[in-house]
Write a protein that holds these residues in place. Structure first.
Motif, PDB file in Angstrom:
ATOM      1  N   VAL A 284     209.632 -46.221  60.538  1.00  0.00           N
ATOM      2  CA  VAL A 284     209.066 -45.517  61.616  1.00  0.00           C
ATOM      3  C   VAL A 284     207.655 -45.137  61.029  1.00  0.00           C
ATOM      4  N   ILE A 285     206.456 -45.460  61.800  1.00  0.00           N
ATOM      5  CA  ILE A 285     205.417 -45.088  61.231  1.00  0.00           C
ATOM      6  C   ILE A 285     204.877 -44.212  62.509  1.00  0.00           C
ATOM      7  N   LEU A 286     204.505 -42.665  61.813  1.00  0.00           N
ATOM      8  CA  LEU A 286     203.936 -41.596  62.523  1.00  0.00           C
ATOM      9  C   LEU A 286     202.197 -41.691  62.414  1.00  0.00           C
ATOM     10  N   MET A 287     201.761 -42.120  63.579  1.00  0.00           N
ATOM     11  CA  MET A 287     200.260 -42.272  63.787  1.00  0.00           C
ATOM     12  C   MET A 287     199.556 -40.889  63.938  1.00  0.00           C
ATOM     13  N   CYS A 288     198.953 -40.399  62.961  1.00  0.00           N
ATOM     14  CA  CYS A 288     198.552 -38.990  62.791  1.00  0.00           C
ATOM     15  C   CYS A 288     196.922 -38.874  63.186  1.00  0.00           C
ATOM     16  N   SER A 289     196.418 -39.756  63.977  1.00  0.00           N
ATOM     17  CA  SER A 289     195.171 -39.556  64.174  1.00  0.00           C
ATOM     18  C   SER A 289     194.523 -38.333  64.926  1.00  0.00           C
ATOM     19  N   ALA A 290     195.663 -37.674  65.643  1.00  0.00           N
ATOM     20  CA  ALA A 290     195.267 -36.422  66.199  1.00  0.00           C
ATOM     21  C   ALA A 290     195.785 -34.904  65.616  1.00  0.00           C
ATOM     22  N   VAL A 291     196.647 -35.305  64.452  1.00  0.00           N
ATOM     23  CA  VAL A 291     196.963 -34.203  63.756  1.00  0.00           C
ATOM     24  C   VAL A 291     195.957 -33.511  62.993  1.00  0.00           C
ATOM     25  N   ASN A 292     195.681 -32.497  63.418  1.00  0.00           N
ATOM     26  CA  ASN A 292     194.327 -31.747  62.616  1.00  0.00           C
ATOM     27  C   ASN A 292     194.762 -30.931  61.733  1.00  0.00           C
ATOM     28  N   ALA A 293     196.214 -30.462  61.554  1.00  0.00           N
ATOM     29  CA  ALA A 293     196.553 -29.427  60.516  1.00  0.00           C
ATOM     30  C   ALA A 293     198.173 -29.655  60.728  1.00  0.00           C
ATOM     31  N   ILE A 294     198.993 -29.316  59.410  1.00  0.00           N
ATOM     32  CA  ILE A 294     200.164 -29.424  59.069  1.00  0.00           C
ATOM     33  C   ILE A 294     200.605 -28.162  58.613  1.00  0.00           C
ATOM     34  N   ASP A 295     201.041 -27.120  59.395  1.00  0.00           N
ATOM     35  CA  ASP A 295     201.708 -25.869  58.780  1.00  0.00           C
ATOM     36  C   ASP A 295     202.909 -26.037  57.906  1.00  0.00           C
ATOM     37  N   ALA A 296     203.376 -24.868  57.261  1.00  0.00           N
ATOM     38  CA  ALA A 296     204.538 -25.183  56.230  1.00  0.00           C
ATOM     39  C   ALA A 296     205.665 -25.626  57.051  1.00  0.00           C
ATOM     40  N   THR A 297     205.720 -25.157  58.325  1.00  0.00           N
ATOM     41  CA  THR A 297     207.128 -25.456  59.166  1.00  0.00           C
ATOM     42  C   THR A 297     207.024 -26.984  59.516  1.00  0.00           C
ATOM     43  N   GLY A 298     206.004 -27.336  59.704  1.00  0.00           N
ATOM     44  CA  GLY A 298     205.576 -28.803  60.219  1.00  0.00           C
ATOM     45  C   GLY A 298     205.869 -29.501  59.168  1.00  0.00           C
TER      46      GLY A 298
ATOM     47  N   GLU B 278     204.041 -47.063  77.507  1.00  0.00           N
ATOM     48  CA  GLU B 278     204.243 -46.817  79.021  1.00  0.00           C
ATOM     49  C   GLU B 278     203.036 -46.875  79.773  1.00  0.00           C
ATOM     50  N   ARG B 279     201.789 -47.146  79.280  1.00  0.00           N
ATOM     51  CA  ARG B 279     200.574 -47.350  80.103  1.00  0.00           C
ATOM     52  C   ARG B 279     199.975 -48.525  80.160  1.00  0.00           C
ATOM     53  N   HIS B 280     200.126 -49.296  79.003  1.00  0.00           N
ATOM     54  CA  HIS B 280     199.550 -50.689  78.421  1.00  0.00           C
ATOM     55  C   HIS B 280     200.587 -51.517  78.159  1.00  0.00           C
ATOM     56  N   LYS B 281     200.056 -52.932  78.494  1.00  0.00           N
ATOM     57  CA  LYS B 281     200.839 -53.903  77.922  1.00  0.00           C
ATOM     58  C   LYS B 281     200.753 -54.222  76.647  1.00  0.00           C
ATOM     59  N   VAL B 282     201.537 -54.132  75.795  1.00  0.00           N
ATOM     60  CA  VAL B 282     201.235 -54.110  74.031  1.00  0.00           C
ATOM     61  C   VAL B 282     202.751 -54.576  73.632  1.00  0.00           C
ATOM     62  N   LEU B 283     202.305 -55.045  72.583  1.00  0.00           N
ATOM     63  CA  LEU B 283     203.408 -55.658  71.392  1.00  0.00           C
ATOM     64  C   LEU B 283     204.470 -54.657  70.788  1.00  0.00           C
ATOM     65  N   THR B 284     205.474 -54.758  70.694  1.00  0.00           N
ATOM     66  CA  THR B 284     206.352 -54.085  69.998  1.00  0.00           C
ATOM     67  C   THR B 284     207.309 -55.004  69.220  1.00  0.00           C
ATOM     68  N   LEU B 285     207.835 -54.249  68.098  1.00  0.00           N
ATOM     69  CA  LEU B 285     208.898 -54.965  67.295  1.00  0.00           C
ATOM     70  C   LEU B 285     210.186 -54.234  67.285  1.00  0.00           C
ATOM     71  N   PRO B 286     211.378 -54.870  67.138  1.00  0.00           N
ATOM     72  CA  PRO B 286     212.551 -54.089  67.296  1.00  0.00           C
ATOM     73  C   PRO B 286     213.024 -53.388  65.920  1.00  0.00           C
ATOM     74  N   HIS B 287     212.207 -53.755  64.904  1.00  0.00           N
ATOM     75  CA  HIS B 287     212.585 -52.912  63.538  1.00  0.00           C
ATOM     76  C   HIS B 287     211.459 -52.063  63.299  1.00  0.00           C
ATOM     77  N   LEU B 288     210.354 -51.825  64.106  1.00  0.00           N
ATOM     78  CA  LEU B 288     209.327 -50.905  63.788  1.00  0.00           C
ATOM     79  C   LEU B 288     209.074 -50.140  65.077  1.00  0.00           C
ATOM     80  N   LEU B 289     209.045 -48.813  64.619  1.00  0.00           N
ATOM     81  CA  LEU B 289     208.541 -47.859  65.660  1.00  0.00           C
ATOM     82  C   LEU B 289     207.467 -47.102  65.470  1.00  0.00           C
ATOM     83  N   SER B 290     206.550 -47.064  66.377  1.00  0.00           N
ATOM     84  CA  SER B 290     205.142 -46.381  65.962  1.00  0.00           C
ATOM     85  C   SER B 290     204.998 -45.445  66.954  1.00  0.00           C
ATOM     86  N   ILE B 291     204.907 -44.120  66.508  1.00  0.00           N
ATOM     87  CA  ILE B 291     204.868 -42.934  67.465  1.00  0.00           C
ATOM     88  C   ILE B 291     203.487 -42.190  66.994  1.00  0.00           C
ATOM     89  N   ARG B 292     202.819 -42.039  67.996  1.00  0.00           N
ATOM     90  CA  ARG B 292     201.531 -41.419  67.955  1.00  0.00           C
ATOM     91  C   ARG B 292     201.612 -39.707  68.407  1.00  0.00           C
TER      92      ARG B 292
END
Lengths: 585, 585
Positions: free
Chosen positions: A496-510, A452-466
């Protein structure tokens, strides 16, 4: 170890002659300032003025032994006095022995709570009071306190625990104004306001240094006290309806014992907890500010112990709840106090005053004390903060206004509780919907940015979520919804790719939410992949079955995830088997 | 817009003949399963069995209109029935008219609360229940429920709201065992356990398809009901002390009105809120799982409205609190239900049963119903979760164990509340001390990494701190302490750089802490700099005076901050003027 719990062993070992004289000088100045203040705050707490002096003796010695701030000056303060009046007033009538007993018991409860919180290292609970809540509470308390003292300046009867009641009571009694009291009180208020602004410059004109002049101006209340006592005697105001302090018992603080009545304790423990936390927060902010100026450190958990000891000392010497005061600590600091011994010397000064000076206070008008309170607390009212908060953060503004409103309308306890609850609810609400972004590749780089903020490439079969937040139980449900909604929007999706660069911890519910997302995506033939998982997070995931069950891979970088999955837009295969074959992590 | 609040308009418009027959088939299967279950859960709730049937008619119709899940089957469930028994038992004696009135009022309160939470979009409050808390609650509830039903299988008197009381009561009455009841109950338990495991394979051997066999096995409780009714009649067990369901009123649900008594409402609102939240969490998890299997979506806030409507319907038709049940929803899904209309058809099935089948239930032993409950709820007891949690996260384990312990010892309400409090306290504790690292430069790169994990370059006059969390009021005090302690350790320090790459937001308290750090460092002649501040954070900082007052610069990257400040290790200058001269941001 012993030094941690008895900081006096630390600084006491290095105590020198130079430190002694610096501490003594500071103690003299603080003592002069503290005498009228102690009397006035006791009045605000609905207690006999002498109780304010008692609360300024042993508590200071106790803090000198256990406290970690070199310059904090402990004693009665305005906000805590108001809270004491509110709590004690709920269980007994002002002036009764039960009322004094309730104040003593509050000090004991508060002391024990502070010490226990300190020993259990639970100081972090004070974090629940955000700055906007504290600022709102202090502003509203200032308004409440000033309003509560107006009747003493007017010489009328009245009361009330909240603003509407106080105003109603003032309006009802306004016809019974005692004019001599109003003149004395009004002049005292005017004089004290002038002292704050105009006295120091005047002294400087006489050749005094700026620092000495500012320090001398702190004696303004003492001058007001002396002048009004003289006025009462000379003009015979006692016969004209001016209320006086009257006989103050002469001597050292009595030995007192807090109540062990469980019924009383069950009524007082909530206010005692609130007094403890408010007192701690105020005190520790002052102590930290002053310590930083000399590059010293305080230990907040030991501060709890120090304040706890001070309150327990108050409870056993006829006092009431105390804490570190802002104005007096600054004076102590500026006067050059080097160690907590300055506090102990101040205690000696106050003790001498209560031994020898109390007869002089017989003719002191209550209106003068009320004037010192009014002038002191009006500086607490802060009209800029709400404006600033409104501009900076609507949520913080809401917590601030809720605290002010509830404190004025429903009293100090409800005010603090509402502020904490509003702040916490807003925090939890925000924490339950953290920031996340669909990212795409910045052309011809290895970087991935928000689509939403940058001109970037995406692919219809691939979803990257940060995901820009640790995965906790507060946002786990949001995560499931967010991912599954994004997936539902893209019918051609295979990965689907979850980009976890800002994930410092994952608790049991997560973790369970990740498992649920994995299974649900798997049911739809979509692979779930992780990228840029941090080391400590990965270590914990390896101990679980999650990685075995994952319908996809864990990639070291988002770039390698993209590169490997970009080409895989083929027929709907079984992603799990596919990646197992490729050697899944 | 209208479709958002009335999802029936959405799916109803596309309703076809094929959907109709699929829904009808599912409804028949669910009806057969639901009849004994509804009777049993009403018994568990301490209500007449027929109330369970009533709670399975109108609520299903209401959910079909307002709910968003295509396959969720609403009605009485075990855990909510237990919570109803606990709440109603606190205000009236089981069997009294007041008890039934309390159950109806609970349904009404819970319905209104759910609908209001939904309309205000407050579904996020359910996040306060973490998975470990829910899992602990469900395990403990399973144990409590199974224990509470033992007395019906033994044919003895008894009671108790918590586990110790139940066990004591069982021990006291164990001598009065009714042997015919125990034989009937024991056989029913054994049969039902066998049905769960062995019946489907047996049916498959007769040539039935696996799916049909599994579905048919769900009729196990109906078989147990039929067999034990026959046994009672043939063996004349009614005369041998076997307790029977007895006369069940025949007919449609009565019109009932919840109590408007404020005293009763003030006693019931807390349990009603807990019932609402537990019911919502259970229901929405089931609904989401099933929806994902068909790539459908549910709307959690509208689910609140749907469940609210179902409970309000229960309150006006002689029922008690309902929610979406796991077992029946899976059966509904597997039987091929396509739309919420299946639920409405199930309602017709149950209505027919309450019109025509109730006379047949006269000879049904209570022990059979107790057996169906015991077998159903023992599958709720989960012994693997505590082990898994212990290994994965000690904090989550603590919340889990606290919930189990408090639920067993102090009942369902205290159990949930304790779990939420323990979870929240641990969360706040963690949030108040987030992760931060002192970083240094990876040699010959532009990357900066934690000095404790990597071999990196540092400089004595330059301290780079990376903060891995948004700055909020919960960690503001920690931030001040962390930075000032690190600074106090380094006497040669001239510059501090806060690397803000993971700071997604700064609230008002966080901003004040930054200001305090800036002033305190400034007092010590140390410059404070920020690097890699995110765009939205920077936008908000620009609206404040913070950047003007900053004793340093804001750098786009940590690398440029390092490069510019690395050379500045000169004599102690005034950092602020220095940077102002250089053109501060």
């Amino acid at each position: 170890m012993l030094k941690r719990y008895f900081p006096i062993l630390e600084w006491g070992a290095q105590y020198s002659r130079a430190t002694l004289s610096a501490d003594m000088l500071a103690a003299v100045i603080v003592t002069i300032m503290l005498i009228p203040q102690s009397l006035a705050y006791a009045l605000l707490a609905g207690l006999p003025p002498v109780v304010g002096l008692y609360a300024s003796i042993l508590p200071l010695v106790a803090y000198a032994i256990f406290g970690t701030s070199r310059t904090l000056a402990v004693g009665p303060v305005a906000v805590v006095s108001l809270m004491t009046a509110s709590a004690a007033g709920a269980v007994a009538a002002q002036g009764s022995a039960e009322y004094l007993q309730a104040a003593i018991t509050l000090a004991a409860l508060s002391g024990v709570m502070l010490a226990v919180l300190g020993l259990l290292r639970l100081g972090f609970l004070a974090n629940l009071l955000s700055h906007p809540v504290i600022a709102g509470f202090i502003t509203a308390s200032g308004i409440l306190i000033a309003t509560s003292q107006l009747r003493h300046v007017l010489g009328i009867a009245g009361g009330g625990e909240n603003w509407p009641d106080m105003l109603t009571s003032l309006a009802q009694n306004i016809t019974t104004v005692n004019w001599p009291t109003l003149v004395i009180g009004g002049l005292a208020v005017a004089f004290l306001f002038w002292v704050r602004k105009g006295f120091a410059p005047l002294l400087q004109k006489t050749g005094m240094s700026e620092k000495t002049a500012v320090m001398a101006a702190k004696a303004g209340p003492v001058i007001a006290v002396a002048l009004t006592i003289v006025a009462v005697i000379v003009l015979g105001l006692a016969d004209k309806g001016v209320k006086l302090v009257g006989a103050v018992p002469q001597g050292m603080p009595p030995f007192s014992v807090p109540s062990m009545n469980l019924g009383l304790i069950s009524q007082l423990w909530v206010p005692a907890l609130l007094i403890s936390i408010i007192g701690f927060v105020e005190s520790v902010s002052v102590a930290q500010t002053l310590a930083a100026k000399r590059r010293q450190r305080i230990a907040p958990d030991q501060e709890l112990v120090g304040l706890g000891a001070a309150n327990i000392a108050a409870a056993f010497s006829g006092g009431y709840p105390v804490t570190g005061g802002f104005a007096r600590s600054v004076v102590n600091f500026d006067a050059g106090a080097q160690t907590p011994a300055a506090g102990a010397y101040t205690a000696v000064g106050i003790a001498l005053a209560s031994l020898f000076l109390t007869p002089l206070l017989f003719n002191l008008p209550i209106a003068t004390l009320a004037a010192t309170i009014i002038v002191a607390v009006l500086s607490l009212v802060d009209v800029k903060t709400p404006v600033r908060l409104w501009r900076y953060s609507k949520g913080d503004f809401a917590a601030h206004v809720a605290t002010i409103g509830m404190t004025l309308l429903a009293g100090v306890e409800m005010g603090v509780i509402s502020g904490v609850c509003v702040g916490l609810l807003l925090y939890l609400w925000k924490a339950s919907r953290p920031h996340a972004a669909i990212v795409g590749r910045v052309p011809e780089t290895e970087h991935f940015r928000n689509v939403e903020r940058h001109k970037v490439l995406t692919l219809p079969h691939l979803l990257s979520i940060r995901i820009d937040e640790s995965l906790t139980y507060l946002n786990a449900r949001w995560l499931e919804e967010y991912v599954l909604e994004r997936v539902a929007e893209k019918p051609e999706l295979r990965h689907v790719i979850l980009m976890c660069s800002a994930v410092n911890a994952i608790d049991a519910t997560g973790l369970e939410s990740l498992e649920a997302i994995n299974h649900r995506l798997g049911d739809g033939g979509i692979g779930l992949h992780l990228s840029e998982v941090k080391g400590p997070v990965m270590d914990r995931l390896k101990d679980t079955h999650f990685l075995e069950e994952l319908n996809g891979k864990v990639f070291l970088s988002q770039d390698s995830a993209w590169s490997q999955l970009a080409s895989d837009d083929g027929s709907p295969a079984e992603p799990k088997d596919q990646y197992l074959a490729r050697g899944m992590i």
